[in-house]
Design a protein around this motif. Structure first.
Motif, PDB file in Angstrom:
ATOM      1  N   LYS A   1       0.889   7.049  -6.703  1.00  8.62           N
ATOM      2  CA  LYS A   1      -0.191   8.015  -6.908  1.00  8.62           C
ATOM      3  C   LYS A   1       0.324   9.442  -6.750  1.00  8.62           C
ATOM      4  O   LYS A   1      -0.105  10.355  -7.472  1.00  8.62           O
ATOM      5  CB  LYS A   1      -1.321   7.755  -5.918  1.00  8.62           C
TER       6      LYS A   1
ATOM      7  N   PRO B   1       0.811  -1.230   0.000  1.00  8.73           N
ATOM      8  CA  PRO B   1       0.000   0.000   0.000  1.00  8.73           C
ATOM      9  C   PRO B   1       0.843   1.278   0.000  1.00  8.73           C
ATOM     10  O   PRO B   1       0.468   2.260  -0.645  1.00  8.73           O
ATOM     11  CB  PRO B   1      -0.817  -0.116   1.296  1.00  8.73           C
ATOM     12  N   ILE B   2       1.978   1.260   0.713  1.00 15.68           N
ATOM     13  CA  ILE B   2       2.842   2.446   0.726  1.00 15.68           C
ATOM     14  C   ILE B   2       3.379   2.733  -0.672  1.00 15.68           C
ATOM     15  O   ILE B   2       3.415   3.890  -1.128  1.00 15.68           O
ATOM     16  CB  ILE B   2       3.993   2.249   1.731  1.00 15.68           C
TER      17      ILE B   2
ATOM     18  N   THR C   1       0.734   4.287  -2.781  1.00 12.65           N
ATOM     19  CA  THR C   1       0.540   5.696  -2.415  1.00 12.65           C
ATOM     20  C   THR C   1       1.616   6.576  -3.031  1.00 12.65           C
ATOM     21  O   THR C   1       1.333   7.675  -3.542  1.00 12.65           O
ATOM     22  CB  THR C   1       0.557   5.841  -0.881  1.00 12.65           C
TER      23      THR C   1
END
Length: 608
Positions: A434, A427-428, A431
């Motif tokens: 993005k 997930p990091i 992120t």
């Protein structure tokens, strides 16, 4: 009287006369002292032979003829001559003193005497063996060692085994000559080599299977491959624990499969499990390469095996999944596919020419760049694109994206994987990607793109070459021109954003079951510092999968166990060390916390 030719133990043919149908018992009763012709040679059994010193210790008579007591006891090796030897396997029917004396002088009888003397001297049975028997034994053991060395070093054994034995003889290992029984039997044929390999495999496999069957938890790793004959094979490895909680990864079997369909692979895996008699109630993990046939949600290999073994967790190679995610994303953006092709063409341009490689080294020396190499791009080689552009770092979006993916790949490639990192790092990374995609109308500060534009404007760097994007477009025959900001906006819209969007989508679709893998972080050193609600949720996730119906027991054990992690025996230890100590059968922790010990064993064997 009938004339008869008899072959004695030395292989010599003796012609004699005897009654054709008279048994030995009758011959023994014959009076051998009376004869009308004193020149006639006496024949028949003479009881006085049993009193003669040279005969009485070994000679005895039966209804089948004369036998040697010592030769029948020690059974000397038959090196030549008939298989049925007189005095040993069959009785001697030539009742003559010179025939007995000939047996005394024979080689088998001498061997038997030496063995009897050794036994009488107090030596063991093994020490009583004649030296050439021991030499033959050493030769066979030496042959096995030579074959094992060839196989261990992945050297063609059929062609090199006879050569290696010949080399050993040349270096002075004379006992290998004992392997040459005759012209046809010399322990060098392909059939003998294959049989020796089977024996080696059984000797090596037996203790391994014993350890595997006693392990608290096991998991499998499978992958398809082809041999030199392009026959499809299924390579199966197994992960298991020893009594001390240490993880071992061993080759289990190589199974031939006639096609690559999921049903065929599943049948082959189940057949291997049954043949090796593996404890399926302790099978907790299956590792694959992430191919569609392996990970299909409806009828994939992992899905079918999970239906048969409910506790099974399917894990695809994380580093491989990252590489495939990059490949799929590049294929969806034409510009990135072209970029990848250019990287490969650049590698081949230098790789296929020694002169060009020499010039590249000279340029690197002048520029003060060490180890400037143009690496090949491999779609399934764990983000080799990042390595390929490390020394280039031009105005390409991958130069800013790939370092983050390479960092993620290295997390999964560690020997001591932290499950909390697995859950959080994906997930990091998404992120961060993005954030790059949501950049403004100018390249992000500190990115390779931003630094490239700075170098173009710096007269001390690339500015002295007067390189502009307008000149490059004119050189390619493009009439449209615009300001640098306009070019970046179009680049952001047409290349960077579609590429990162696709990359994020591929990462999210390829990384599943992270909730189960991440839940094992409850056994890590950081877990006691987190809120108990988070840890209890992790424990519930694990008990539903691996220990159904024991939720309350697991939570009770955890509440007691976390104190040891904060202040006790597990303080300042890594997650791997904590789980290994918990899973060890030699420590008291497995008895104090049996449920947590089982979860630790499962976490250790699951392939991540």
């Amino acid at each position: 009287m009938a004339r008869e030719s008899v072959v004695d133990e030395t292989g010599t043919s003796v012609v004699t006369e005897r009654p054709a149908i008279r048994p030995a018992s009758e011959v023994a009763q014959e009076d051998t002292t009376a004869t009308d012709n004193p020149r006639h040679r006496k024949s028949g059994w003479n009881p006085q032979w049993l009193d003669m010193p040279q005969f009485k210790s070994w000679l005895y008579l039966t209804k089948h003829g004369m036998f040697c007591r010592m030769c029948r006891q020690h059974k000397p090796t038959a090196k030549k001559g008939p298989a049925q030897r007189t005095f040993i396997e069959v009785g001697a029917l030539v009742f003559r003193k010179d025939y007995l004396e000939r047996h005394i002088a024979s080689e088998p009888h001498k061997q038997s005497i030496e063995k009897q003397i050794s036994l009488a001297s107090g030596y063991s049975v093994v020490q009583a063996f004649e030296p050439n028997i021991i030499v033959e034994h050493e030769a066979i053991i030496g042959g096995f060692k030579c074959l094992y060395w060839l196989v261990k070093n992945e050297i063609a054994h059929h062609t090199n085994y006879p050569k290696l034995l010949s080399l050993a003889e040349l270096l002075g290992c004379d006992y290998f000559k004992k392997l040459k029984v005759d012209q046809k039997n010399n322990y060098r044929s392909h059939r003998i080599i294959d049989e020796m390999l089977e024996i080696l495999a059984m000797v090596i496999e037996e203790p391994l299977l014993k350890d595997i069957k006693s392990s608290q938890a096991i998991s499998l790793e499978i992958d398809e491959t082809t041999d030199v004959s392009v026959n499809r094979q299924l390579d199966i490895h197994i992960r298991y624990l020893d009594k001390e909680g240490r993880v071992f990864n061993q080759f289990l079997d190589m199974v031939s499969v006639y096609d690559g369909k999921a049903d065929t692979i599943v049948a082959a895996v189940k057949d291997a499990i049954q043949k090796k008699e593996l404890p399926v109630d302790r099978l907790y993990g299956i590792g694959t390469d992430g191919a569609a046939v392996m990970t299909g949600k409806v009828n994939g290999v992992a899905k079918q095996l999970a239906d048969s073994f409910p506790k099974l967790v399917s894990v695809a190679c994380a580093a491989h999944r990252l590489a495939l995610a990059c490949k799929d994303s590049s294929n969806e953006v034409k510009y990135m596919g072209t970029f990848r092709d250019h990287l490969q063409d650049l590698h081949l341009y230098f790789h296929n020419s020694a002169n060009r490689t020499a010039k590249l080294k000279s340029v690197a020396s002048v520029l003060g760049i060490s180890d400037l190499k143009i690496k090949a791009v491999k779609d399934v080689r764990w983000l080799s694109q990042h390595l390929a552009i490390q020394n280039l770092q031009k105005n390409l979006p991958a130069a800013d994206v790939l370092p983050h993916l390479a960092r993620l790949s290295k997390v999964f490639q560690k020997t001591d994987v932290n499950f909390l990192h697995i859950k959080e790092q994906v997930p990091i990374t998404i992120t961060v990607l993005k954030g790059i995609m949501e950049a403004s109308d100018t390249p992000p500060t500190g990115s390779f793109l931003s630094r490239f534009y700075q170098d173009l404007d710096d007269p001390d760097v690339l500015g002295s070459f007067s390189i502009t994007h307008e000149e490059e477009r004119s050189r390619r025959g493009c009439k449209e021109q615009g300001r640098r900001e306009e070019m970046w906006t179009r680049f952001l819209r047409d290349v960077l954003q579609p590429y990162i969007t696709s990359l994020i989508s591929n990462l999210e679709s390829r990384f599943v079951n992270l909730h189960i893998l991440g839940a094992f972080s409850v056994l890590g050193p950081q877990a006691p510092t987190l809120d108990d609600t988070v840890n209890i949720a992790h424990l519930q996730t694990l008990t539903r999968k691996f220990l159904p119906g024991q939720d309350a027991t697991v939570v009770q054990e955890w509440m007691s166990f976390k104190g040891h992690v904060l202040l006790g025996a597990f303080k300042d230890k890594s997650q791997g060390a904590i789980m290994e100590k918990l899973a060890s059968e030699f420590d008291e922790w497995a008895d104090i916390y049996p449920c947590l010990s089982q979860l630790a064993a499962v976490a250790l064997v699951i392939p991540v």
